[in-house]
Write a protein that holds these residues in place. Structure first.
Motif, PDB file in Angstrom:
ATOM      1  N   MET A   1       0.805  -1.227  -0.037  1.00  0.00           N
ATOM      2  CA  MET A   1       0.145  -0.067   0.119  1.00  0.00           C
ATOM      3  C   MET A   1       0.938   1.302   0.010  1.00  0.00           C
ATOM      4  N   PRO A   2       0.650   2.020  -1.034  1.00  0.00           N
ATOM      5  CA  PRO A   2       1.442   3.187  -1.069  1.00  0.00           C
ATOM      6  C   PRO A   2       1.050   4.185   0.174  1.00  0.00           C
ATOM      7  N   SER A   3       2.388   4.874   0.837  1.00  0.00           N
ATOM      8  CA  SER A   3       2.294   5.803   1.844  1.00  0.00           C
ATOM      9  C   SER A   3       2.110   7.124   1.298  1.00  0.00           C
ATOM     10  N   ALA A   4       1.802   8.244   2.536  1.00  0.00           N
ATOM     11  CA  ALA A   4       1.602   9.520   2.088  1.00  0.00           C
ATOM     12  C   ALA A   4       3.021  10.123   1.614  1.00  0.00           C
ATOM     13  N   ALA A   5       4.088   9.525   1.854  1.00  0.00           N
ATOM     14  CA  ALA A   5       5.265   9.775   1.219  1.00  0.00           C
ATOM     15  C   ALA A   5       5.618   9.550  -0.267  1.00  0.00           C
ATOM     16  N   ASP A   6       4.853   8.680  -0.757  1.00  0.00           N
ATOM     17  CA  ASP A   6       4.976   8.332  -2.134  1.00  0.00           C
ATOM     18  C   ASP A   6       4.374   9.281  -3.284  1.00  0.00           C
ATOM     19  N   TRP A   7       3.515  10.098  -2.600  1.00  0.00           N
ATOM     20  CA  TRP A   7       2.882  11.204  -3.757  1.00  0.00           C
ATOM     21  C   TRP A   7       3.473  12.513  -3.146  1.00  0.00           C
ATOM     22  N   ILE A   8       3.761  13.192  -4.478  1.00  0.00           N
ATOM     23  CA  ILE A   8       4.279  14.559  -4.585  1.00  0.00           C
ATOM     24  C   ILE A   8       3.601  15.385  -5.274  1.00  0.00           C
ATOM     25  N   THR A   9       3.833  16.633  -4.978  1.00  0.00           N
ATOM     26  CA  THR A   9       2.996  17.724  -5.875  1.00  0.00           C
ATOM     27  C   THR A   9       3.710  17.812  -7.146  1.00  0.00           C
ATOM     28  N   LEU A  10       2.836  18.639  -8.004  1.00  0.00           N
ATOM     29  CA  LEU A  10       3.496  18.819  -9.483  1.00  0.00           C
ATOM     30  C   LEU A  10       4.733  19.468  -9.339  1.00  0.00           C
ATOM     31  N   ALA A  11       4.902  20.464  -8.311  1.00  0.00           N
ATOM     32  CA  ALA A  11       6.377  21.425  -8.257  1.00  0.00           C
ATOM     33  C   ALA A  11       7.218  20.490  -7.637  1.00  0.00           C
ATOM     34  N   GLU A  12       6.852  19.568  -6.970  1.00  0.00           N
ATOM     35  CA  GLU A  12       7.974  18.567  -6.370  1.00  0.00           C
ATOM     36  C   GLU A  12       8.526  17.997  -7.411  1.00  0.00           C
ATOM     37  N   ALA A  13       7.638  17.395  -8.245  1.00  0.00           N
ATOM     38  CA  ALA A  13       8.108  16.375  -9.701  1.00  0.00           C
ATOM     39  C   ALA A  13       8.803  17.202 -10.224  1.00  0.00           C
ATOM     40  N   GLN A  14       8.442  18.499 -10.749  1.00  0.00           N
ATOM     41  CA  GLN A  14       9.076  19.302 -11.640  1.00  0.00           C
ATOM     42  C   GLN A  14      10.618  19.510 -11.143  1.00  0.00           C
ATOM     43  N   ALA A  15      10.649  19.721  -9.768  1.00  0.00           N
ATOM     44  CA  ALA A  15      12.097  20.005  -9.155  1.00  0.00           C
ATOM     45  C   ALA A  15      13.010  18.742  -9.170  1.00  0.00           C
ATOM     46  N   LEU A  16      12.193  17.548  -8.809  1.00  0.00           N
ATOM     47  CA  LEU A  16      12.950  16.242  -8.985  1.00  0.00           C
ATOM     48  C   LEU A  16      13.523  15.934 -10.270  1.00  0.00           C
ATOM     49  N   LEU A  17      12.763  16.279 -11.386  1.00  0.00           N
ATOM     50  CA  LEU A  17      13.038  16.245 -12.717  1.00  0.00           C
ATOM     51  C   LEU A  17      14.309  17.210 -13.255  1.00  0.00           C
ATOM     52  N   ALA A  18      14.231  18.470 -12.766  1.00  0.00           N
ATOM     53  CA  ALA A  18      15.099  19.398 -12.791  1.00  0.00           C
ATOM     54  C   ALA A  18      16.549  19.290 -12.543  1.00  0.00           C
TER      55      ALA A  18
END
Length: 76
Positions: A1-18
């Protein structure tokens, strides 16, 4: 079962990719989520995507052993 830490905002996703020198806008990432290309949930008007799926977009550089290169390929 995914935990809350598995979900990130779109801004966090953008920063992770950047951080890996892969640049997309949050609207592009949100579009992928809306189209079903990325698993997402929407809570309180904000969209969240799975951290693991965003990391999967970052491909490691592909290395080819010298022996696998065709002989004469780089000769004049």
């Amino acid at each position: 079962m995914p935990s809350a830490a598995d979900w990130i905002t779109l801004a966090e996703a953008q920063a992770l990719l950047a951080a890996s020198n892969v640049h997309f806008t949050t609207s592009t990432i949100g579009g992928w989520a809306r189209d079903g290309r990325l698993q997402s949930i929407k809570l309180g008007g904000r969209r969240f995507v799975r951290r693991g799926e965003v990391r999967a977009l970052i491909a490691a550089p592909r290395r080819v052993p010298v022996e696998a290169i065709q002989a004469g390929l780089f000769e004049d």
